[in-house]
Enzyme design. Structure first.
Site, mmCIF file in Angstrom:
data_model
loop_
_atom_site.group_PDB
_atom_site.id
_atom_site.type_symbol
_atom_site.label_atom_id
_atom_site.label_comp_id
_atom_site.label_asym_id
_atom_site.label_seq_id
_atom_site.Cartn_x
_atom_site.Cartn_y
_atom_site.Cartn_z
ATOM 1 N N ASN A 47 14.119 -43.441 16.192
ATOM 2 C CA ASN A 47 13.921 -42.041 15.817
ATOM 3 C C ASN A 47 15.200 -41.412 15.257
ATOM 4 O O ASN A 47 15.261 -40.207 15.048
ATOM 5 C CB ASN A 47 13.501 -41.220 17.041
ATOM 6 N N HIS A 133 2.580 -33.546 22.274
ATOM 7 C CA HIS A 133 3.342 -34.540 23.036
ATOM 8 C C HIS A 133 3.041 -34.459 24.538
ATOM 9 O O HIS A 133 2.782 -33.370 25.070
ATOM 10 C CB HIS A 133 4.826 -34.259 22.791
ATOM 11 N N GLU A 175 3.246 -28.598 17.487
ATOM 12 C CA GLU A 175 4.469 -29.278 17.051
ATOM 13 C C GLU A 175 4.678 -29.060 15.559
ATOM 14 O O GLU A 175 3.719 -28.761 14.839
ATOM 15 C CB GLU A 175 4.359 -30.780 17.335
ATOM 16 N N SER A 179 4.237 -36.680 16.698
ATOM 17 C CA SER A 179 5.018 -37.896 16.933
ATOM 18 C C SER A 179 4.247 -39.187 16.681
ATOM 19 O O SER A 179 4.853 -40.196 16.336
ATOM 20 C CB SER A 179 5.593 -37.901 18.342
ATOM 21 N N ASP A 204 7.248 -27.096 19.104
ATOM 22 C CA ASP A 204 8.174 -28.177 19.431
ATOM 23 C C ASP A 204 8.436 -28.936 18.128
ATOM 24 O O ASP A 204 7.543 -29.583 17.589
ATOM 25 C CB ASP A 204 7.501 -29.081 20.483
ATOM 26 N N HIS A 207 10.559 -33.716 15.805
ATOM 27 C CA HIS A 207 10.677 -34.649 14.672
ATOM 28 C C HIS A 207 11.002 -33.966 13.350
ATOM 29 O O HIS A 207 11.179 -34.643 12.346
ATOM 30 C CB HIS A 207 9.389 -35.469 14.520
ATOM 31 N N LYS A 236 16.450 -37.333 18.148
ATOM 32 C CA LYS A 236 15.865 -37.864 16.918
ATOM 33 C C LYS A 236 16.812 -37.597 15.753
ATOM 34 O O LYS A 236 17.810 -38.281 15.622
ATOM 35 C CB LYS A 236 14.462 -37.295 16.769
HETATM 36 C C1 LIG Z 1 10.534 -37.041 21.741
HETATM 37 C C2 LIG Z 1 9.769 -35.799 21.989
HETATM 38 C C3 LIG Z 1 10.009 -35.005 23.095
HETATM 39 C C4 LIG Z 1 10.916 -35.436 24.206
HETATM 40 O O1 LIG Z 1 12.223 -35.211 23.866
HETATM 41 P P1 LIG Z 1 13.358 -36.008 24.671
HETATM 42 O O2 LIG Z 1 14.566 -35.260 24.340
HETATM 43 O O3 LIG Z 1 13.323 -37.382 24.151
HETATM 44 O O4 LIG Z 1 12.986 -35.913 26.119
HETATM 45 C C5 LIG Z 1 9.370 -33.795 23.197
HETATM 46 N N1 LIG Z 1 8.487 -33.407 22.264
HETATM 47 C C6 LIG Z 1 8.193 -34.163 21.202
HETATM 48 C C7 LIG Z 1 7.212 -33.678 20.195
HETATM 49 C C8 LIG Z 1 8.818 -35.382 21.032
HETATM 50 O O5 LIG Z 1 8.518 -36.150 20.008
#
Ligand SMILES: *Cc1c(COP(=O)(O)O)cnc(C)c1O
Length: 384
Positions: A47, A133, A175, A179, A204, A207, A236
């Site tokens: 990522n 997620h 999001e 993901s 969120d 990505h 990421k």
């Molecule tokens: C990877 C991810 C997370 C978790 O983040 P980390 O910092 O790896 O715990 C949360 N939300 C989404 C959409 C993700 O892809």
């Protein structure tokens, strides 16, 4: 039944469905190359979309941070764990993204848990995209609030759910870039539907941040929206780890009172905050822009090359490019064949994705070369 029986049965069930998860042990590298079991692979599972985990300026910043502050923060941010390095990063993030405040968390998982549990109570309703997620959906289902999920990116259904009577407040959760499919949310329409009511929007952008939009400001900036709560993560596009919640002055003060994941947990190492500030500098400047452009060109090359493959692709324009194979075993076999040809890809199976949609989750990064993409495509074509 004993505990041991329960555990054995659960493992057996996973094994029978070809869904037992195992970890591999990486010896070196998180970027273009990765060494495992003494073999070197082209890495299509990372990522680290901009290749910043290996950036010399970011590595140097982490080293200098460790020399100044030591390796650990020494406590929760509420005790002595909030240093000048954390403070500087928080204000840089808030300025960059146009918010009053940013609050750092050690991971995106904990940021999502903290925000949802601190904000929502039993009279409230959380309305979340079905493909959100696990960290969001788990927090939402642990919350005493009502949880309603809308079909992926279905703004009409979101509006209908928001229109149902409720005693308390409503929080819409989605999001920027999803993901597992790599596609984007229609953020403009989601924000409009949300704000036709008193609801708040939480996005969120794990990505999208660093990778999408002008100066890498992410999906919300790209779609010209400003959700009340924006989650960005640093594992990421930033190439490091950690997360931040971007919000108003009062929401930040509220979270400092009620977000248990902040209060009862050691803050990130200050050296990591220094490294993250360096990564942010790269992202904002020409170096970052060049990396984003290179990544976009690699994605185009890959998608053109997959047109005649017998797998379904999603409408992703992001660095996440899944090839939907369907069957669990077939996905595993394909991942294995790629591995034999020194290309490392991950097979993603249910329950992470819906049954019958096992896939290869390929991720491209700015650290790749065009020849790497061609190599990957060649192996994929040869298998058919
Ligand atoms: C990877 C991810 C997370 C978790 O983040 P980390 O910092 O790896 O715990 C949360 N939300 C989404 C959409 C993700 O892809």
């Amino acid at each position: 039944m004993t505990w041991q029986h329960v555990i054995d049965a659960a493992l057996e069930q996973r094994r029978a469905a070809d869904a037992l998860r195992r970890r591999c042990t990486v010896e070196q590298g998180t970027g273009r190359w990765l060494t495992m079991d003494g073999r070197r692979f082209l890495n299509f599972s990372s990522n680290d979309y901009l290749g910043l985990s290996q950036h010399p300026a970011v590595i140097r910043a982490w080293q200098q941070g460790a020399e100044r502050f030591g390796v650990g923060s020494g406590g929760s941010g509420h005790v002595i764990g909030h240093t000048a390095a954390h403070q500087a990063l928080e204000s840089e993030l808030a300025d960059w993204l146009g918010y009053d405040r940013a609050l750092l968390f050690i991971s995106g998982f904990s940021a999502n848990q903290a925000v949802i549990s601190a904000l929502t109570g039993k009279d409230d309703r959380i309305v979340a995209d079905k493909l959100s997620h696990a960290s969001l959906l788990e927090a939402a289902s642990l919350s005493p609030a009502q949880l309603r999920r809308f079909a992926h990116n279905d703004v009409g259904q979101l509006a209908t759910l928001l229109g149902k009577p409720i005693g308390g407040q409503q929080l819409v959760v989605t999001e920027g870039v999803f993901s597992m499919d790599g596609d984007s949310a229609p953020l403009r329409a989601i924000a409009d539907a949300t704000h036709q009511t008193q609801a708040w929007l939480m996005v969120d952008d794990a990505h999208g941040i660093g990778v999408m939009g002008e100066q890498g400001r992410g999906s919300c900036h790209l779609h010209s929206i400003k959700p009340e709560i924006l989650i960005v993560t640093f594992g990421k596009g930033f190439g490091v780890s950690g997360a931040a919640v971007l919000c108003s002055e009062t929401v930040a003060d509220y979270l400092l009172q009620f977000a248990r994941h902040l209060i009862y947990s050691t803050s990130m190492p200050p050296a990591q905050a220094v490294a993250l500030s360096a990564a942010l500098q790269v992202i904002q400047r020409a170096d970052g822009e060049g990396r984003r452009q290179k990544l976009a060109a690699l994605i185009t090359r890959f998608r053109e090359g997959t047109a005649d493959l017998p797998f379904k692709v999603t409408d992703s324009t992001s660095a996440i490019q899944p090839l939907i194979v369907g069957d669990n075993r077939r996905a595993l076999q394909l991942a294995e064949r790629l591995r034999q040809q020194d290309c490392l890809v991950t097979a993603i199976r249910p329950p992470t994705v819906p049954t019958g949609t096992a896939r290869l989750r390929l991720t491209l990064t700015a650290a790749h070369e065009f020849a790497d993409i061609d190599r990957l495509l060649e192996v994929l074509h040869a298998g058919e």
